[in-house]
Design an enzyme around this catalytic site. Structure first.
Site, PDB file in Angstrom:
ATOM      1  N   ASP A 105       0.658   5.491   2.673  1.00 31.48           N
ATOM      2  CA  ASP A 105       1.077   4.133   2.309  1.00 31.48           C
ATOM      3  C   ASP A 105       2.594   4.024   2.349  1.00 31.48           C
ATOM      4  OD1 ASP A 105       1.382   1.597   1.364  1.00 31.48           O
ATOM      5  OD2 ASP A 105       0.280   1.893  -0.505  1.00 31.48           O
ATOM      6  N   ASP A 283       4.913  -2.481   7.134  1.00 31.01           N
ATOM      7  CA  ASP A 283       3.862  -1.933   6.281  1.00 31.01           C
ATOM      8  C   ASP A 283       2.673  -1.494   7.113  1.00 31.01           C
ATOM      9  OD1 ASP A 283       2.307  -1.226   4.047  1.00 31.01           O
ATOM     10  OD2 ASP A 283       1.423  -3.234   3.981  1.00 31.01           O
TER      11      ASP A 283
END
Length: 397
Positions: A105, A283
């Site tokens: 992440d 992201d």
């Protein structure tokens, strides 16, 4: 002619491989693509829940295009259940060594376990630093209340001693064991005592395993006939994965994007500007490419509904231009059946972020952007680097 649909599909695949070490201390290990969805609505809901954590609220709908007629058909709500989209790595932690499947992440700096496989270790030491973290990854909802120091092994050469690891106290909708956070320190939590929790790159630097606080990511685009994989490199880059070089830009100073791997960029569709220079984030855990509402509406109106008439999306980042060719703006047509789509439909991967331009979060360059470029996160210089790969201009879609 092919019609264009503003919707994306689902896919599940996995890869295996051995870690590889390259000169200058960088260490590379494989990542596995892991998706768990039963329909496209769940995939959209996954992204929507993730965007909400960034303060954005995407509207989701299906755009069916028939000639010059454009219509939006709202998608019905879905129970997220155990939905997930992302890349994972294997980590061995503690004594006895226990293997955990951790989501990579880029939007958080914390590493945590215990959502699936429980954390039980004789070598773990409670840091005495309580934290209060409510972690969201799409449908993931996890509360983390304690931090532990323990040993973690990601590859033969990537051993982290005294790694700060959060342990989940409650969890819901989890399809992995935890998260490996590679975000900047600013995206991680502080202990309630005020102590800044070191990131994985902080630990690797302090113990001398790597020389540079750099994390690099390579994804291969999803197609039906290729080996699908990703690579995560600590300490530098894997030069054979990009060409000819990496060009860098500074992390934005505009909040809230500045709290993540945020940059400034402008975007044109062909020769038409749809987004002036503004701040947003990179992201890898977000599936689509999201644009502030005004920019998205311009893009939607300009596409024309015919694939053969799509133009390139140009991203002006720093002093360079990065291009998403028409094939990079669509979901692989060979996989349309996975979402119940028609053989002649085109599913565009650009979506509405649900924010106004100038809000400090005008775009999110998600996975569909990552799979076309080599991305480098450099904490030492507060910069993000971009390199072209053999897949940047690939027309396999």
């Amino acid at each position: 002619m092919f019609s264009v649909v503003f919707l994306l599909a689902l896919l599940a695949f996995s890869v295996t491989g051995s870690p590889v070490e390259f000169p200058n201390s960088p260490i590379t290990l494989p990542m596995t693509r892991k998706l768990a969805f039963s329909n496209v609505t769940e995939l959209l809901r996954h992204d929507e829940a993730r965007l909400a954590a960034f303060g954005a609220h995407s509207t989701h709908g299906r755009r069916d295009v028939d000639g010059a007629t454009h219509r939006i058909v709202p998608l019905s709500p879905a129970d997220l259940g155990n939905t997930f989209s992302g890349y994972t790595v294997k980590a061995a932690i503690g004594n006895p060594l226990t293997t955990y499947d951790l989501i990579v992440d880029s939007a958080t700096a914390i590493t945590w376990v215990g959502a699936g496989t429980p954390y039980v270790s004789l070598s773990g030491v409670d840091t005495g630093d309580p934290v209060a973290v409510n972690y969201h990854y799409g449908s993931f909802q996890v509360s983390i209340g304690t931090m532990w120091n323990d040993n973690m092994i990601l590859a033969e050469k990537l051993i982290i001693t005294g790694m700060d690891i959060g342990v989940a106290s409650t969890s819901r909708g989890v399809v992995a064991d935890g998260v490996l956070g590679i975000g900047p320190t600013s995206s991680g939590p502080r202990a309630l005592t005020g102590r800044t929790i070191p990131t994985i790159t902080d630990r690797l630097i302090s113990q001398g395993t790597i020389k540079r606080p750099v994390v690099s990511i390579f994804f291969q685009p999803i197609t039906a006939n290729q080996v699908k994989h990703g690579e995560l490199t600590f300490g530098g880059t894997h030069p054979s994965m990009y060409k000819p070089n990496i060009r860098y830009t500074d992390i934005t100073t505009t909040p809230p994007s500045s709290n993540h791997w945020g940059i400034n960029q402008s975007i044109t569709y062909g020769a038409t500007t749809i987004l002036d220079n503004s701040a947003g984030i990179l992201d890898c855990g977000t599936t689509f490419l999201y644009l502030a509402s005004d920019a998205y509406e311009k893009y939607k109106d300009l596409t024309g509904g015919i694939f053969g008439q799509l133009y390139t999306l140009n991203f002006y980042i720093g002093e360079s231009i990065y291009k998403l060719i028409p094939n990079a703006q669509i979901w692989p047509r060979s996989l349309n059946e996975r979402i119940g789509g028609g053989a002649d439909d085109i599913y565009l991967v650009v979506k509405d972020l649900g924010t106004a331009i100038g809000a400090g979060l005008d775009f999110i360059n998600g996975y569909v952007f990552f799979q076309r470029f080599y991305i480098v996160f450099d904490s030492s210089r507060d910069q993000v680097g971009f390199g072209r790969t053999i897949f940047t201009y690939n027309i396999s879609n």
